[in-house]
Design an enzyme around this catalytic site. Sequence first.
Site, PDB file in Angstrom:
ATOM      1  N   ARG A 143       0.914  -1.182  -0.155  1.00 17.10           N
ATOM      2  CA  ARG A 143      -0.133  -0.134   0.060  1.00 17.10           C
ATOM      3  C   ARG A 143       0.948   1.204  -0.033  1.00 17.10           C
ATOM      4  O   ARG A 143       1.543   1.525   1.008  1.00 17.10           O
ATOM      5  CB  ARG A 143      -0.828   0.093   1.055  1.00 17.10           C
ATOM      6  CG  ARG A 143      -1.874   1.259   1.528  1.00 17.10           C
ATOM      7  CD  ARG A 143      -2.676   1.229   2.349  1.00 17.10           C
ATOM      8  NE  ARG A 143      -3.872   0.599   1.845  1.00 17.10           N
ATOM      9  CZ  ARG A 143      -5.025   0.559   2.264  1.00 17.10           C
ATOM     10  NH1 ARG A 143      -5.224   1.166   3.526  1.00 17.10           N
ATOM     11  NH2 ARG A 143      -6.210  -0.161   1.878  1.00 17.10           N
TER      12      ARG A 143
ATOM     13  N   HIS B 266      -7.135   0.930  -6.836  1.00 16.63           N
ATOM     14  CA  HIS B 266      -7.369  -0.070  -5.673  1.00 16.63           C
ATOM     15  C   HIS B 266      -8.248  -1.462  -5.954  1.00 16.63           C
ATOM     16  O   HIS B 266      -9.080  -1.523  -5.769  1.00 16.63           O
ATOM     17  CB  HIS B 266      -8.185   0.685  -4.584  1.00 16.63           C
ATOM     18  CG  HIS B 266      -8.235  -0.004  -3.109  1.00 16.63           C
ATOM     19  ND1 HIS B 266      -7.453  -1.118  -2.973  1.00 16.63           N
ATOM     20  CD2 HIS B 266      -9.121   0.362  -2.187  1.00 16.63           C
ATOM     21  CE1 HIS B 266      -7.721  -1.278  -1.540  1.00 16.63           C
ATOM     22  NE2 HIS B 266      -8.741  -0.699  -1.234  1.00 16.63           N
TER      23      HIS B 266
ATOM     24  N   GLN C 120      -9.888  -3.985  -3.835  1.00 16.96           N
ATOM     25  CA  GLN C 120     -11.183  -3.521  -3.319  1.00 16.96           C
ATOM     26  C   GLN C 120     -12.378  -3.857  -4.435  1.00 16.96           C
ATOM     27  O   GLN C 120     -13.746  -4.463  -4.013  1.00 16.96           O
ATOM     28  CB  GLN C 120     -11.294  -2.003  -3.182  1.00 16.96           C
ATOM     29  CG  GLN C 120     -12.628  -1.340  -2.808  1.00 16.96           C
ATOM     30  CD  GLN C 120     -12.806  -1.973  -1.402  1.00 16.96           C
ATOM     31  OE1 GLN C 120     -12.139  -2.162  -0.375  1.00 16.96           O
ATOM     32  NE2 GLN C 120     -14.268  -2.573  -1.282  1.00 16.96           N
TER      33      GLN C 120
ATOM     34  N   ASP D 282     -17.316   7.030  -1.842  1.00 13.70           N
ATOM     35  CA  ASP D 282     -15.937   6.612  -1.092  1.00 13.70           C
ATOM     36  C   ASP D 282     -15.764   8.155  -0.436  1.00 13.70           C
ATOM     37  O   ASP D 282     -16.342   9.230  -0.532  1.00 13.70           O
ATOM     38  CB  ASP D 282     -14.954   6.220  -1.974  1.00 13.70           C
ATOM     39  CG  ASP D 282     -13.773   6.034  -1.192  1.00 13.70           C
ATOM     40  OD1 ASP D 282     -13.610   5.897   0.137  1.00 13.70           O
ATOM     41  OD2 ASP D 282     -12.496   5.756  -1.676  1.00 13.70           O
TER      42      ASP D 282
ATOM     43  N   ARG E 144     -13.509  -8.988   1.162  1.00 12.67           N
ATOM     44  CA  ARG E 144     -12.085  -8.803   0.840  1.00 12.67           C
ATOM     45  C   ARG E 144     -11.505  -9.884   1.145  1.00 12.67           C
ATOM     46  O   ARG E 144     -10.392 -10.166   0.390  1.00 12.67           O
ATOM     47  CB  ARG E 144     -11.779  -7.400   1.952  1.00 12.67           C
ATOM     48  CG  ARG E 144     -12.321  -6.138   1.379  1.00 12.67           C
ATOM     49  CD  ARG E 144     -11.592  -5.617   0.137  1.00 12.67           C
ATOM     50  NE  ARG E 144     -10.195  -5.609  -0.091  1.00 12.67           N
ATOM     51  CZ  ARG E 144      -9.697  -4.627   0.411  1.00 12.67           C
ATOM     52  NH1 ARG E 144     -10.123  -3.410   0.982  1.00 12.67           N
ATOM     53  NH2 ARG E 144      -8.271  -4.669   0.342  1.00 12.67           N
TER      54      ARG E 144
HETATM   55  N1  NVA Z   1     -10.080   6.374  -1.508  1.00 13.36           N
HETATM   56  C1  NVA Z   1      -9.569   5.981  -0.034  1.00 13.36           C
HETATM   57  C2  NVA Z   1      -9.973   4.513  -0.121  1.00 13.36           C
HETATM   58  C3  NVA Z   1      -9.364   3.989   1.512  1.00 13.36           C
HETATM   59  C4  NVA Z   1      -9.640   2.534   1.420  1.00 13.36           C
HETATM   60  C5  NVA Z   1      -8.297   6.522   0.118  1.00 13.36           C
HETATM   61  O1  NVA Z   1      -7.316   6.430  -0.804  1.00 13.36           O
HETATM   62  O2  NVA Z   1      -7.961   6.703   1.071  1.00 13.36           O
HETATM   63  N1   CP Z   2     -11.212  -0.759   2.150  1.00 16.23           N
HETATM   64  C1   CP Z   2      -9.966  -0.564   2.485  1.00 16.23           C
HETATM   65  O1   CP Z   2      -9.078  -0.817   1.789  1.00 16.23           O
HETATM   66  O2   CP Z   2      -9.728  -0.541   3.771  1.00 16.23           O
HETATM   67  P1   CP Z   2      -8.441  -0.344   4.453  1.00 16.23           P
HETATM   68  O3   CP Z   2      -8.212   1.173   4.286  1.00 16.23           O
HETATM   69  O4   CP Z   2      -8.844  -0.610   5.995  1.00 16.23           O
HETATM   70  O5   CP Z   2      -7.581  -1.210   4.130  1.00 16.23           O
END
Ligand code: NVA
Ligand code: CP
Length: 303
Positions: free
Chosen positions: A106, A133, A136, A223, A290
């Site tokens: 990540r 992502h 997801q 989101d 997930r």
């Molecule tokens: N769009 C959000 C998703 C978090 C899982 C982010 O990038 O923070």
């Molecule tokens: N949706 C998702 O990726 O959640 P986290 O940021 O908790 O991993």
Amino acid sequence: MKLKTKDLLTLEELSSKELSQLLDLSIKFKNDLKKGKHSSLLENKTLAMIFEKPSTRTRVSFETGMFQLGGHALNLSSNDMQLSRGESIEDTAKTLSRYVNVIMARVYDHKIIEKLAKHSSVPVINGLSDSFHPCQILADLMTIKEKKKKLKGLKIAWIGDGNNVCNSLIYGCARSGLSISIATPKGYEPDKKVVKDSKKHTEVELTNDPIKSVKNADVVMTDTFKSIHNQDPKRIKKFLPKFQVNSSLMKHAKKNTIFLHCLPAKRGSEVSSSVIDGPQSVVWDEAENRLHSQKALLASFSI
Ligand code: NVA
Ligand code: CP
């Protein structure tokens, strides 16, 4: 089935057939787990999980998934690695490839995960970058398929920010035969190349009108307006009140429209509590999925 792609960075890498098979395997893993059936498919295999930013679902679902498949996951905060002292991504990728069978990362900048994939000899999975992502969307498509019993021909409405989740979702729709209508404020549209490429395969509508988007939609998604990589509080003003998914917006959709959110959610911002905690919401199944969809993904790499 073994995936042709070495890595999963965006979701674009998967063919329609591979994606469909992955979703079927995800549903199988879920049913097996409910029946108490376990697989040791990844016995003696290890997954390195590198986190530059916080996570709840991604971290716990990958670690649990590896454990349930007989393997092991290592949680590596980038702050605790030599990366934080300037060791290069290239050298990190080469070193980890000598120990582990898969790397999930990540990262803030999508270029970092591309570099990691380029220099790793083992598969690299994007666990969220500023641009995509993909994991997801595997869970989201699985959830939609479970609830609606099909994907092809359905319409998704994405409301709010044309962000990383939205970009991977567009690829997912293009591969699965769903149409998508994306309602954003001007300047917050999804990636132009993703939209252009995906328009060759499905209908991708960009609009500034959330009501138009949710009309006839089978699925409504949103989101956070403040992502992990962009915390600017001024962003919120561009989205509210028009782009909040609330009961009055949902009235323009169908009675059986379902609501998805990748979480974490901010109630009263991108979604009202009446929607996310209401009868149309499937967010807890989505979060659970997930685990199952990532197990299917891990089991489908050539490792
Ligand atoms: N769009 C959000 C998703 C978090 C899982 C982010 O990038 O923070
Ligand atoms: N949706 C998702 O990726 O959640 P986290 O940021 O908790 O991993």
